[in-house]
Design an enzyme around this catalytic site. Sequence first.
Site, PDB file in Angstrom:
ATOM      1  N   HIS A 174     -16.692  -7.471 -31.971  1.00 28.69           N
ATOM      2  CA  HIS A 174     -17.510  -7.736 -33.155  1.00 28.69           C
ATOM      3  C   HIS A 174     -18.657  -8.703 -32.859  1.00 28.69           C
ATOM      4  CE1 HIS A 174     -13.893 -10.217 -32.902  1.00 28.69           C
ATOM      5  NE2 HIS A 174     -14.663 -11.219 -33.265  1.00 28.69           N
ATOM      6  N   ASP A 198      -2.475 -13.079 -28.937  1.00 29.56           N
ATOM      7  CA  ASP A 198      -3.116 -14.032 -29.843  1.00 29.56           C
ATOM      8  C   ASP A 198      -2.217 -14.505 -30.971  1.00 29.56           C
ATOM      9  OD1 ASP A 198      -5.550 -13.834 -28.465  1.00 29.56           O
ATOM     10  OD2 ASP A 198      -6.067 -12.004 -29.542  1.00 29.56           O
ATOM     11  N   ASP A 229     -13.357  -7.332 -25.348  1.00 21.29           N
ATOM     12  CA  ASP A 229     -13.005  -8.617 -25.931  1.00 21.29           C
ATOM     13  C   ASP A 229     -14.077  -9.021 -26.948  1.00 21.29           C
ATOM     14  OD1 ASP A 229     -11.511 -11.152 -26.022  1.00 21.29           O
ATOM     15  OD2 ASP A 229     -13.314 -11.987 -25.095  1.00 21.29           O
TER      16      ASP A 229
END
Length: 1580
Positions: free
Chosen positions: A565, A693, A562
């Site tokens: 980045h 999402d 999750d």
Amino acid sequence: MIPPTMVSNEVYLLPLNDDGSPQVAGEYIYLAPKTNDPVTIRFAIEGTSSICRHGSLWVNIPEKGAEFRRDKFREFKLVPDFNRTLEISIPVYEAGAYAFYTTYAELPDLANHLAQTNGNSKTVTKKTPVYYIDVAPRLTLDGQPLPLPALSIFSLISKFMGKFPNDWERHLRGISDRGYNMVHFTPLQVRGASNSPYSLYDQLGWDPTNFPEGEKDVQRMVESLEKKHSLLSLTDIVLNHTAHNSAWLQEHPEAGYNLTTAPWLESAYLLDTKLLELGFNLEKLGLPTELKSTDDLVKIMEAIKQKVIAEIRLWEYYTLDVDRDADAAVESWVVAATTFPDGSIDSSGLQGLRAASFEEKAKWLTKYGLKGTDRMGERFRRKVDPRVAAALLSVHFGKYEGDKGDSADQTAARVHIVRILDIMNVPLYEEYDKEIADTLQQLFNRIKYVRLDEHGPKLGPINQENPLIETYFTRLPRNDITAKHKKEDLVLVNNGWVWGGNALVDNAGPESRVYLRREVIVWGDCTKLRYGKGPEDSPWLWDHMTKYARMLAKYFAGFRIDNCHSTPLHVAEHILDEARRVRPNLYVVAELFTGSEEMDYVFVKRLGLSSLIREAMQAWSTGELSRLVHRHGGRPIGSFEVDEISSSDVRSPMNGEAHNGHATNGQQQYTREIIRRIKPVPVQALFMDCTHDNEVPAQKRDARDTLPNAALVAMCSSATGSVMGYDEIYPKLVDLVSETRLYTSESSKSPVKIGEGKGGIGGVKKLLNQIHTLMGMDGYDETHIHHEDQYVTVHRVHPGSRKGYFLIAHTAFPGYGNGNGAFNPVRLTGTKAKHLGSWMLEVDSSQEAIDEVLSDRKFLRGLPSRLIGLPGIRMEVQGDDTVITVRDRFPPGSIALFETWIPAAEHSSGLDTFVTSGAKAACDELDLVDLNFLLYKCEPEERDSSEGRDGTYDIPGHGKLVYAGLQGWWSLLKDIIKENNLAHPLCQHLRDGQWALDYIVGRLERAATQEQYKRLDKPAKWLKERFDAIRSIPSFLLPRYFGLVLRTLYMASFERGVSLMNSDIRKGQWFLQSLGMVSIQQTGLVKSASLYPNRLVPSLAAGLPHFAVEWARCWGRDVFISLRGLYLGTGRYEEAKEHIRAFASVVKHGMIPNLLGSGNNPRYNARDSVWFFLQCIQDYTRIAPDGLALLDEKVKRRFLPYDDTYFSVDDERAYSKESTIREIIQEIFQRHAEGMKFREANAGSQLDMQMSDEGFNLEIKVDWTNGFVFGGNQHNCGTWMDKMGESERAGSKGVPGTPRDGAAVEINGLLYSSLKWVSELVEQGKYQQSTVRKSDGTEISFEDWAALIKQNFERCFFVPVDPSDDSKYDVNPKVINRRGIYKDLYRSGKEYENYQLRPNFPIAMTVASDLFDPEHAMHALCIADSALRGPTGMATLDPSDLNYRPWYRNSEDSEDFTTSKGRNYHQGPEWLWPTGFFLRALLKFDLMRRGDTDGEGRTEAFQQVTRRLIGCKEMIERSEWAGLTELTQRGGENCGDSCPTQAWSAGCLIDLYMDAAEEQAKVEGKKKQNGTSTSGIPLR
């Protein structure tokens, strides 16, 4: 006896560049092994590349059975080897992200003097960047391998699953029944106060609602998944944050960023707190508590400025406390505590600083005395170093001597420093003003978005539940647990994300101010975790999260990282390493939004990410959706087989050894290596039709698009996925935080049947998933995607069997209506199809239906829908083609699915196997002349061999190939295949027709009927059979199969050519083999250019295509400059002998002809050719077996011995006499010793239309005062620099560009070499005559003649470095341009030409090294290296010379005397063949000065040479002619008038490799005699 078994070992070849980087575009090395057996990575490093100097390869791939440790690298020494490629093979047993780098000592610059080194000095090594090798996990399901492109993943939010285990079982059965093979679970741990699946309360605890028995229930669930439902499992791992109410935070607040661990957040926390307080006091201040307009927001912003920003004095976090720093400075000045930092006083000294203005002093003090600028912190953290400030005061006021002294008082000093500090504060206040402006703008934008914007959440009144701002901080309570902590410990920053942020910068770290500038989109329920630089910074957290990762890996086949980045890379590396220790084949997918593809690769390479999540619902149109499908669909149909698989012919028996992890139990095994080239690949995707999402089709497009969108994703050659609610057509995105209803699905209620049905698309999704998995498992990786208006079609096929599946998808974006849209009939060329079904999706997406579904308080439900079978497809068979037409009813939301196959590709042994087999056998009888025809033949040669009928092939849109043979095709195909460039004109030409196939086969079949080429019958038949097998396949596949056939035969013929050469070539590096193949390229049967007038034999061309046929092919000079390398260096002794005999037969005037003309009309105008000829005879006698026997070979003479009479070839005197080679050698020496003066036969314009009359007069003689041969005049050019002026316009016609008359340095070096050789033969009794007669009638022995040259050479040719030595040498200081060189000429017609620096002296150095003083030689070579050497060639004239003109354009007809009509051919352009002699000389003299025992020094000498070969290696690799060009312009720039492949350019570099082997053999021989071991460079 147990029969032997064959074991295949998959080897991935990884060549490294000279700098240690991998030869893989993009440097992304991704390996997806085909089996579960270990694979081998074979590093290939050129033997003396730069990284081999004290070089080591470091790899962290563990040995079998050893545990992987990212920081544990194994060392593999790189032992230099000039003639070989080093290969280091490392088996890989497990999946993972591995790394390698190299260390080496940088090669010093070439110098004429060796650096003096201390024997105890340590070698300084340099480390290359770290490069990564990602090995994909090998998943298995039901005992079968499950490649990543076969994955169909279904994503679930566990809290909506209902009761465990019954409700879960029902849903899992429905998921499995729809053809999915992996389930993704959002986190299954205990959730925090917000109830978000991603805000975890306890990472080590399982959700008690779903798993009351904790780990036992999880284990049962995973076992049930795999055994009952054939489903693998994947779960999220959340590393960046924990729930803000996690109990363990109270014990371990140091695990977060608090005001103790991150003091730089103090100002951000203060601002956050005061903003919250303002929000709660709005009503008291008479400000609006519910925003109705921007005016209301402006009022609040004014209050923020006045009540928050001003009151908390934020500027104090940026600026200096002037009073504090002024007092401290004066105090230090008073006690003389002063410091001038290094570098702070410039050339103007203290006086300059004293005279500086206040502004300049402020700049000085800012640069050298300002502290605390590294990060934010407490108020007035920035301060001035009082000792530096005091130093500044001392410059101005001098030393403080007390109030009674003459020095200034403290008050004056304070006033002075305050003024400086005030100036220093100006930019600090400006910094503050800018940041506060940014902060206020961010606050305005955010409040406006959440309160006013139409697309925002419109939170309503500002109150405790919805404060003015989202707080950036969690404030832990004061209680018994937290009492032990400081209050600063209990303030923890929350996690969030920043638009366009740098993924590698820690947003809460000291380098970032995004929390102060209010740029973070915060998750108020998640506290950001602080890992620091390593476990020592936060030991409890590292231990806790490591346990968490290992616990997950114990049960789940994969991780979804999750917010990858936002995860610190070093943390993610550690976590994944620990997880892979538990489960080596861990599938890892990531949500990665770094903002750049380059940054994506950083994460992918270092973490070994298996897939990045990509989503089809991101597409805003049919065209964009088509683009996404194209990106993830696979490579184009008909792609070239870029894998370049080759099987090694070396099969080594193994007895009782372990191999590839398999014990042989005494059974004999043979290994076959399947060698694959590592090709550049894009990052693998997990392509989702929709994720948690993003909005679903019913919200974002049209609910009907659910079906075509899903079908297009399923057709892609990547892992694919979906989410619960997508197949069911939920009306809106499920809110994973606030939603409380439970899942429902039609597929969970009853078994799923393929086809029509109600309640979503499950019936067709099942078929799509089954097809997707089948295609992924079997390797269907070629795809054609076509977009046409509202339609997208996808055809995905297997590259070998050509079986495939074809989809027509009519997308449903808003406004598409209910019609068919515009869609033309689809023609599947050469393809048969079977209709699997057509369906349309009907959805009731009316507002009433949506409201009814959303009104259910207990269950999540889909919109009313049904799949309807359509008869809307018509298929027609037209010959070999299938035409598919969409009928009247095929509205948006419809798909049609077909199975396809190509009958013509159904070969009994498999078409790929057939067309790539048997080529070696077809070539096993070919000789080198056959291979010249099969591989090469440029346009003039092909015309010559076919009586003018045939030339090279002309490809429309591209032009003529450079060769008629296979090399012409391969030069194009190698790049087309590498780039998979199906749009190349050659590919289009093949699709348009089969003319190319006819040409290639027809050419070989015609040749095979001729006696000299009869052995070509086998390859002709092989080729015809393969082309016949592919003629009937669809034209769009023809480029691929044409490429396969051509590559197979080309490789086989190339290998055959190499196999017919000597072992040095066979075992040599690719570059040496490529050079060796030039000997085949340049040697062939040419009717118009045989070596003899009446007998056809193969002849050596000077270069192609300019010097290919007739009189222009065979040049005496070119032949004998090339012969040593191209023939003796490759083991082609017979061809060498034939050329020596042929030219010996035409010796006249003691010379060999410059132009042979097959012996019909030889021309004698080259003074140097005969000396290269004698050098080759010498080399032949030393290298060829029984070489001295050549001297007794008899040849018939074209002209009479010792007679200058010229007569035609049909004269009875022609070939009436014969001589032995030794007699001809004696004649050559004798004629030169006596001197010659003659006029060229047939002189005049008919012989040479450019030459002036005087130029036809030749005189050659020896000056017996020094022994040198002199010759030529200013009207001719008798050496290789033979360009005659041609321009009447410029007035240069008949004026040589480089006459080089007098004694040329290379001629006299070659003369000396021959004299010395013959002297040795005389001494050994192998040459009868020991003398020659001079012009005065006296005799001189060969030995004495050689001694005379040696006695005078340095004196006459060297130009001393020091003018004080001029008297020892024959020099004119007034004419010298450059010192420390060897003259190009001695006593030429123009004195300045003697002193020109040209690349001819290394020729003499190479063949006659003992003529040269070694120190002088090395100095001259270093000058040539810096002044003359280009990237590939040697400049033909010193750039500092006034005549230097480095750009050659033969077509130029200007008024420039120096360049018109290319008169500057040898006045600066960089020629390649002298490079070979230069590097040979450099190697010789560099080794000479180092000695045989200096292994390290010898290595350096070889590496200096290797470094200088890089340009030539790149050139031959790029060259469509597969050779090295004649010359380049300055700096290696391409010259359009250069002959693109020249014999001597290649031959002279083979010479270099021969010398290298010979040098090493000498050392090895001495070591064997001394009984010592090898150190240095093993060349054998």
